[in-house]
Design an enzyme around this catalytic site. Sequence first.
Site, short mmCIF file in Angstrom:
data_model
loop_
_atom_site.label_atom_id
_atom_site.label_comp_id
_atom_site.label_asym_id
_atom_site.label_seq_id
_atom_site.Cartn_x
_atom_site.Cartn_y
_atom_site.Cartn_z
CG ASN A 7 -2.04 1.22 1.20
OD1 ASN A 7 -1.62 2.24 1.17
ND2 ASN A 7 -3.04 0.88 1.36
CG ASP A 9 -3.10 4.55 0.84
OD1 ASP A 9 -3.17 4.62 -0.45
OD2 ASP A 9 -3.95 4.15 1.64
CG HIS A 10 1.06 6.23 4.70
ND1 HIS A 10 0.10 7.11 5.28
CD2 HIS A 10 0.44 4.92 5.37
CE1 HIS A 10 -0.90 6.62 5.86
NE2 HIS A 10 -0.76 5.36 6.12
CG HIS A 43 -8.17 3.95 1.06
ND1 HIS A 43 -8.27 3.78 2.51
CD2 HIS A 43 -9.27 4.33 0.61
CE1 HIS A 43 -9.78 4.09 2.84
NE2 HIS A 43 -10.08 4.26 1.85
NE ARG A 45 -9.22 8.04 4.81
CZ ARG A 45 -9.45 7.29 5.48
NH1 ARG A 45 -8.65 6.24 5.66
NH2 ARG A 45 -10.42 7.34 6.39
NE ARG A 49 -7.52 11.34 5.80
CZ ARG A 49 -7.74 10.35 6.86
NH1 ARG A 49 -6.87 9.63 7.36
NH2 ARG A 49 -8.91 10.36 7.36
CG HIS A 50 -3.56 8.77 1.66
ND1 HIS A 50 -4.32 8.30 0.88
CD2 HIS A 50 -3.61 8.57 3.03
CE1 HIS A 50 -5.18 7.30 1.61
NE2 HIS A 50 -4.65 7.58 2.86
CD GLU A 70 -6.77 -0.31 1.48
OE1 GLU A 70 -7.14 0.78 1.94
OE2 GLU A 70 -6.01 -0.97 1.38
CB THR A 100 -5.35 3.97 9.31
OG1 THR A 100 -5.42 2.85 8.39
CG2 THR A 100 -5.50 3.26 10.87
CB THR A 101 -9.31 1.21 7.46
OG1 THR A 101 -8.82 1.80 6.26
CG2 THR A 101 -10.77 0.61 7.22
CD GLU A 151 -6.86 -6.41 2.93
OE1 GLU A 151 -7.09 -6.19 1.76
OE2 GLU A 151 -6.25 -5.96 3.65
CG HIS A 191 -5.42 -2.19 9.13
ND1 HIS A 191 -4.97 -1.59 10.16
CD2 HIS A 191 -6.06 -1.29 8.26
CE1 HIS A 191 -5.46 -0.30 10.20
NE2 HIS A 191 -5.83 0.03 9.05
N GLY A 192 -1.99 -3.17 9.95
CA GLY A 192 -1.06 -3.11 10.94
C GLY A 192 0.14 -4.15 10.90
N GLY A 213 1.37 -1.60 4.39
CA GLY A 213 1.66 -0.26 3.94
C GLY A 213 2.61 0.50 4.66
CG HIS A 214 2.37 3.25 8.93
ND1 HIS A 214 3.15 3.03 9.84
CD2 HIS A 214 2.38 4.42 8.81
CE1 HIS A 214 3.70 4.23 10.48
NE2 HIS A 214 2.94 4.99 9.69
N1 PXP Z 1 -5.53 -3.44 4.11
C1 PXP Z 1 -6.65 -2.53 4.20
C2 PXP Z 1 -8.07 -2.65 3.76
C3 PXP Z 1 -6.21 -1.05 4.58
O1 PXP Z 1 -7.32 -0.37 4.74
C4 PXP Z 1 -5.03 -0.63 5.02
C5 PXP Z 1 -4.64 0.78 5.32
O2 PXP Z 1 -5.03 1.42 4.27
C6 PXP Z 1 -3.87 -1.79 4.82
C7 PXP Z 1 -4.30 -3.03 4.38
C8 PXP Z 1 -2.55 -1.59 5.07
O3 PXP Z 1 -2.51 -1.20 6.62
P1 PXP Z 1 -0.98 -0.81 7.21
O4 PXP Z 1 -0.82 0.64 6.49
O5 PXP Z 1 -1.44 -0.64 8.60
O6 PXP Z 1 -0.13 -1.66 6.80
#
Ligand code: PXP
Length: 238
Positions: A7, A9-10, A43, A45, A49-50, A70, A100-101, A151, A191-192, A213-214
Amino acid sequence: MPKLGVNIDHVATLRQARQEFEPDPIEAAQIVENAGADSIVAHLREDARHINKKDIENLKKSLRTRFNLEMSMDPAIVKIAIKIKPDQATLVPEKRNELTTEGGLDVIGQFQKIKRVTQELQAKKIEVSLFIDPIKSHIKKTKESGIDIIELHTGKYANAKKKEAQDKELKKITAAAQYAHSLGMTVSAGHGLKYDNVSPIAKISEIEELNIGHSIIARSIFVGLGSAVKEMNHIINH
Ligand code: PXP
């Protein structure tokens, strides 16, 4: 071994800090692909925002792997997705004020809406995935809505402070992945997830892809984006 979706996004978050042109998420996506990622996740949004609409258009034109967009079910966003046609749309819940989500989609409460949006997207040959919590009834309902990809939300696992709580969440994710797989669904998770917590999730044989992502973008500041992706892939594959 699960595939890796990154991901980006950042990268755009950093660009938007100055509202200028760098760093460019499209260039980032190319580096990520060259480093061995299997798909690019972004994503769009509602508040852009990004990642913004132009980024999505450019990603669609330039990606060599798969493009997983996303998105919420907001009509304006659905319209953009239908026009741009990513390979996959992952439907996620979205709140304006969240960082975040925050959770999986409410598949039960929003069943009719999900079904309608899914049909619109699938009619344009866009594969649809739902971001859901690892709960059996949510998986069953997802299948009933005509969706074969999920997912699983790993946020609770990732945020668990104590080992027992983390083990409990891991068990839930494992059971959910096995159940979805038994229904013939394709299972991914995300996520995370970070370098130090991804291994147990990567070992769940029913999970085919991890979306991260992050932690990768954060690590890229110190080691470079290509290396950050390769390090994550190494952990996932070993
Ligand atoms: N999957 C989904 C559906 C998400 O919304 C996100 C965050 O945008 C991620 C994966 C990635 O999460 P992270 O940035 O915490 O790795």
